[in-house]
Design an enzyme around this catalytic site. Structure first.
Site, PDB file in Angstrom:
ATOM      1  N   LYS A  19      46.392  40.991  23.628  1.00 47.77           N
ATOM      2  CA  LYS A  19      46.315  40.501  25.009  1.00 47.77           C
ATOM      3  C   LYS A  19      46.843  39.068  25.105  1.00 47.77           C
ATOM      4  O   LYS A  19      47.633  38.748  25.991  1.00 47.77           O
ATOM      5  CB  LYS A  19      44.849  40.584  25.483  1.00 47.77           C
ATOM      6  CG  LYS A  19      44.629  40.153  26.912  1.00 47.77           C
ATOM      7  CD  LYS A  19      43.404  40.811  27.504  1.00 47.77           C
ATOM      8  CE  LYS A  19      42.097  40.172  27.096  1.00 47.77           C
ATOM      9  NZ  LYS A  19      41.899  38.821  27.667  1.00 47.77           N
ATOM     10  N   SER A  20      46.396  38.210  24.205  1.00 48.11           N
ATOM     11  CA  SER A  20      46.822  36.802  24.258  1.00 48.11           C
ATOM     12  C   SER A  20      48.342  36.678  24.122  1.00 48.11           C
ATOM     13  O   SER A  20      48.983  35.906  24.843  1.00 48.11           O
ATOM     14  CB  SER A  20      46.164  36.015  23.120  1.00 48.11           C
ATOM     15  OG  SER A  20      44.782  35.990  23.293  1.00 48.11           O
ATOM     16  N   GLY A  91      41.000  34.971  32.705  1.00 45.45           N
ATOM     17  CA  GLY A  91      40.877  33.540  32.443  1.00 45.45           C
ATOM     18  C   GLY A  91      42.157  32.984  31.845  1.00 45.45           C
ATOM     19  O   GLY A  91      42.579  31.870  32.168  1.00 45.45           O
ATOM     20  N   ARG A 119      33.968  31.081  36.669  1.00 46.44           N
ATOM     21  CA  ARG A 119      34.221  30.536  35.321  1.00 46.44           C
ATOM     22  C   ARG A 119      34.688  29.071  35.399  1.00 46.44           C
ATOM     23  O   ARG A 119      35.350  28.666  36.343  1.00 46.44           O
ATOM     24  CB  ARG A 119      35.222  31.431  34.586  1.00 46.44           C
ATOM     25  CG  ARG A 119      34.600  32.815  34.379  1.00 46.44           C
ATOM     26  CD  ARG A 119      35.489  33.733  33.633  1.00 46.44           C
ATOM     27  NE  ARG A 119      35.714  33.281  32.272  1.00 46.44           N
ATOM     28  CZ  ARG A 119      36.575  33.874  31.443  1.00 46.44           C
ATOM     29  NH1 ARG A 119      37.274  34.914  31.846  1.00 46.44           N
ATOM     30  NH2 ARG A 119      36.710  33.421  30.221  1.00 46.44           N
ATOM     31  N   SER A 164      39.127  25.731  22.573  1.00 48.33           N
ATOM     32  CA  SER A 164      39.564  26.776  23.505  1.00 48.33           C
ATOM     33  C   SER A 164      41.083  26.815  23.548  1.00 48.33           C
ATOM     34  O   SER A 164      41.732  25.833  23.911  1.00 48.33           O
ATOM     35  CB  SER A 164      39.026  26.475  24.908  1.00 48.33           C
ATOM     36  OG  SER A 164      39.806  27.151  25.878  1.00 48.33           O
ATOM     37  N   GLN A 166      42.757  28.470  25.594  1.00 49.09           N
ATOM     38  CA  GLN A 166      43.207  28.447  26.987  1.00 49.09           C
ATOM     39  C   GLN A 166      43.372  27.004  27.458  1.00 49.09           C
ATOM     40  O   GLN A 166      44.351  26.666  28.129  1.00 49.09           O
ATOM     41  CB  GLN A 166      42.220  29.204  27.870  1.00 49.09           C
ATOM     42  CG  GLN A 166      42.185  30.689  27.516  1.00 49.09           C
ATOM     43  CD  GLN A 166      41.282  31.504  28.412  1.00 49.09           C
ATOM     44  OE1 GLN A 166      40.677  30.982  29.337  1.00 49.09           O
ATOM     45  NE2 GLN A 166      41.186  32.791  28.134  1.00 49.09           N
ATOM     46  N   ASP A 312      35.907  36.699  20.671  1.00 51.18           N
ATOM     47  CA  ASP A 312      35.827  37.921  21.497  1.00 51.18           C
ATOM     48  C   ASP A 312      35.235  39.108  20.727  1.00 51.18           C
ATOM     49  O   ASP A 312      34.896  40.130  21.334  1.00 51.18           O
ATOM     50  CB  ASP A 312      37.212  38.287  22.031  1.00 51.18           C
ATOM     51  CG  ASP A 312      37.732  37.243  23.019  1.00 51.18           C
ATOM     52  OD1 ASP A 312      36.914  36.498  23.601  1.00 51.18           O
ATOM     53  OD2 ASP A 312      38.962  37.170  23.198  1.00 51.18           O
ATOM     54  N   ARG A 385      34.676  43.894  27.331  1.00 47.76           N
ATOM     55  CA  ARG A 385      34.243  43.877  25.917  1.00 47.76           C
ATOM     56  C   ARG A 385      32.825  44.427  25.773  1.00 47.76           C
ATOM     57  O   ARG A 385      32.478  45.020  24.752  1.00 47.76           O
ATOM     58  CB  ARG A 385      34.356  42.471  25.329  1.00 47.76           C
ATOM     59  CG  ARG A 385      35.738  41.859  25.487  1.00 47.76           C
ATOM     60  CD  ARG A 385      36.325  41.317  24.213  1.00 47.76           C
ATOM     61  NE  ARG A 385      37.711  40.940  24.454  1.00 47.76           N
ATOM     62  CZ  ARG A 385      38.768  41.719  24.275  1.00 47.76           C
ATOM     63  NH1 ARG A 385      38.630  42.951  23.818  1.00 47.76           N
ATOM     64  NH2 ARG A 385      39.993  41.311  24.536  1.00 47.76           N
TER      65      ARG A 385
HETATM   66  C1  S3P Z   1      42.233  33.497  24.905  1.00 46.28           C
HETATM   67  C2  S3P Z   1      41.397  32.548  24.393  1.00 46.28           C
HETATM   68  C3  S3P Z   1      39.939  32.723  24.305  1.00 46.28           C
HETATM   69  C4  S3P Z   1      39.537  34.180  24.402  1.00 46.28           C
HETATM   70  C5  S3P Z   1      40.252  34.890  25.510  1.00 46.28           C
HETATM   71  C6  S3P Z   1      41.748  34.812  25.328  1.00 46.28           C
HETATM   72  C7  S3P Z   1      43.660  33.187  25.020  1.00 46.28           C
HETATM   73  O1  S3P Z   1      39.320  32.021  25.357  1.00 46.28           O
HETATM   74  O2  S3P Z   1      38.145  34.306  24.561  1.00 46.28           O
HETATM   75  O3  S3P Z   1      39.876  36.253  25.562  1.00 46.28           O
HETATM   76  O4  S3P Z   1      44.478  34.110  25.202  1.00 46.28           O
HETATM   77  O5  S3P Z   1      44.014  32.002  24.905  1.00 46.28           O
HETATM   78  P1  S3P Z   1      39.022  30.435  25.265  1.00 46.28           P
HETATM   79  O6  S3P Z   1      40.290  29.744  25.064  1.00 46.28           O
HETATM   80  O7  S3P Z   1      38.416  30.082  26.589  1.00 46.28           O
HETATM   81  O8  S3P Z   1      38.071  30.282  24.131  1.00 46.28           O
END
Ligand code: S3P
Length: 426
Positions: A19-20, A91, A119, A164, A166, A312, A385
């Site tokens: 996914k990422s 997110g 969030r 994080s 993200q 995750d 999840r």
């Molecule tokens: C992700 C980072 C993680 C993860 C999310 C996907 C990403 O979140 O939990 O499912 O793709 O960068 P955080 O960066 O908020 O920890």
């Protein structure tokens, strides 16, 4: 959905794309010059939200015969969307696009579903504002919807209070446009897919320990990407293989980037029968097939730097811990409370409803393994999840389970129940 116990799980499965990495391939492809061809793209609702956002900013993205082709617009080629950009439940979409929007020559609104609107976005609003961005939480509650008006940005050195990816990625993406150098240091290393892909697309980026530094970049160049299978989707079959008797499951082509593969370390510590085969380190993201067999698990302590590398997967590891001998302690995982749901409270609540001995703590859980689980009426609370974790719990419980909101697996793994059914022996 009604779920019945299974005798075992056997066979092989190829899980959908990461996914990422899928999100990032569309985002970087959109702001690169030339064409980005993405193989193995995850067609889950979250990544489709990312595609939709970039289409609304004028990017031509085709999705045909399992290949996504992004006709990049270059760093300065996006156009103003005529509608609010809907990030759905994602997110990653919300936070990473914020970093890009902060530097565009237009204004846009980012919004999403009820979960996204709760969030925390202050974690990106603060550093992006330090770079000069004009970014506001419209309801002034630190959450989406966000109004972002592009501005000229300057590089910063940012000590992030959270590990994080993200947050780090939003800053690095803004850093592509910012004058000078942009540096992010995290308390622990989070997943580094953005850094790897930025490098692959020609950005001037380097990393040292938990610090990533990017320089203002004149242009990114599109490329061909093959997305490996998502370890965060593999974990459900791995857990089922470990906790059900007479089981053997081969999960093919799983991404095992060390910043993502904390699960492998913890499985080893718990005594899991898990072997990596066909390891391939030839691409920028390493992969392997995971061969998992029924295991005699034992408790362990999960804390510190491994947490961001398996954030995750922790709900599923909590389930595994119910089948382990002795105590498992999960700590330093307060981030679980601000995911698609509060995953500490809801995992503990559902496991307890099924008969497990679980205590919720401020930053994790304490699980005393060995109590058999029984079927129960539980909900995934619209968290994909949780749906997949508790579908596996139901297989390993006595009696049947009623799982509400089971269909939210479409966020990250639309064919989850079909794949699971194929492997289950009842
Ligand atoms: C992700 C980072 C993680 C993860 C999310 C996907 C990403 O979140 O939990 O499912 O793709 O960068 P955080 O960066 O908020 O920890």
């Amino acid at each position: 959905m009604k779920l019945s116990p299974a005798k075992s799980i056997r066979g092989s499965v190829t899980v959908p794309g990461d996914k990422s990495i899928s999100h990032r391939s569309v985002m970087l492809g959109s702001i690169a010059r030339g064409t980005t061809e993405i193989h193995g793209f995850l067609e889950g609702a979250d990544c489709l939200s990312t595609i939709s956002c970039f289409r609304h900013m004028g990017v031509d993205i085709e999705n045909k015969n399992g290949v996504v082709t992004v006709h990049g617009k270059g760093l300065h080629g996006l156009s103003a969307p005529s509608v609010p950009l809907d990030c759905g439940n994602s997110g990653t979409t919300t936070r990473l696009i914020s970093g890009i929007l902060a530097a565009q020559g237009f204004s846009a609104v980012l919004t999403g579903d009820a979960s996204i609107q709760k969030r925390p976005m202050g974690r990106i609003i603060t550093p992006l504002s330090m770079m000069g961005a004009d970014i506001k939480s419209i309801h002034e509650n630190g959450c989406a919807p966000l109004q972002i008006t592009g501005k000229p940005l300057s590089g910063i050195c940012y000590d992030s209070p959270v590990a994080s990816a993200q947050v780090k990625s939003a800053i690095l993406l803004a850093g592509l446009y910012a004058e000078g150098e942009t540096r992010v240091t995290e308390p622990q290393i989070s997943r580094n897919h953005t850094e790897l892909m930025l490098k692959f697309f020609g950005a001037d980026i380097r990393t040292e320990g938990s610090t990533a530094t990017v320089r203002q970049t004149p242009e990114l160049y599109g490329n061909r990407i093959t997305v490996p299978g998502d370890i965060s989707s593999a974990v459900y079959f791995a857990a089922a293989g470990m906790i059900l008797p007479n089981s053997e499951v081969l999960i093919k082509n799983v991404g095992i980037n060390p910043t993502r593969a904390g699960l492998l370390t913890v499985c080893k510590a718990m005594g899991a029968d898990l072997t990596l085969i066909n390891q391939d380190h030839s691409g920028s993201e390493p992969t392997a097939d995971l061969l998992v067999r029924s295991s005699s698990l034992h408790g362990t302590v999960i804390q510190g730097s491994v947490i961001p590398a398996m954030i995750d997967e922790l709900p599923t590891v909590a389930l595994m811990a119910c089948f382990a001998q002795g105590r498992t302690v999960i700590k330093d995982a307060a981030e679980l409370k601000v995911k698609e749901s509060n995953r500490i409270a809801l995992v503990a609540e559902n496991l307890r409803a099924m008969g497990a001995d679980v205590t919720e703590t401020d930053d994790g859980m304490i699980i005393d393994g060995g109590r058999p689980l029984h079927g129960a009426s539980i909900s995934a609370h619209k968290d994909h999840r949780l749906a997949m974790t508790f579908a596996i719990a139901a297989l390993a419980a006595e009696g049947s389970t009623e799982l509400q909101d089971a269909d939210c697996v479409s966020i990250s793994y639309p064919d989850f129940y079909t794949d699971l059914k194929r492997l289950v022996r009842s």
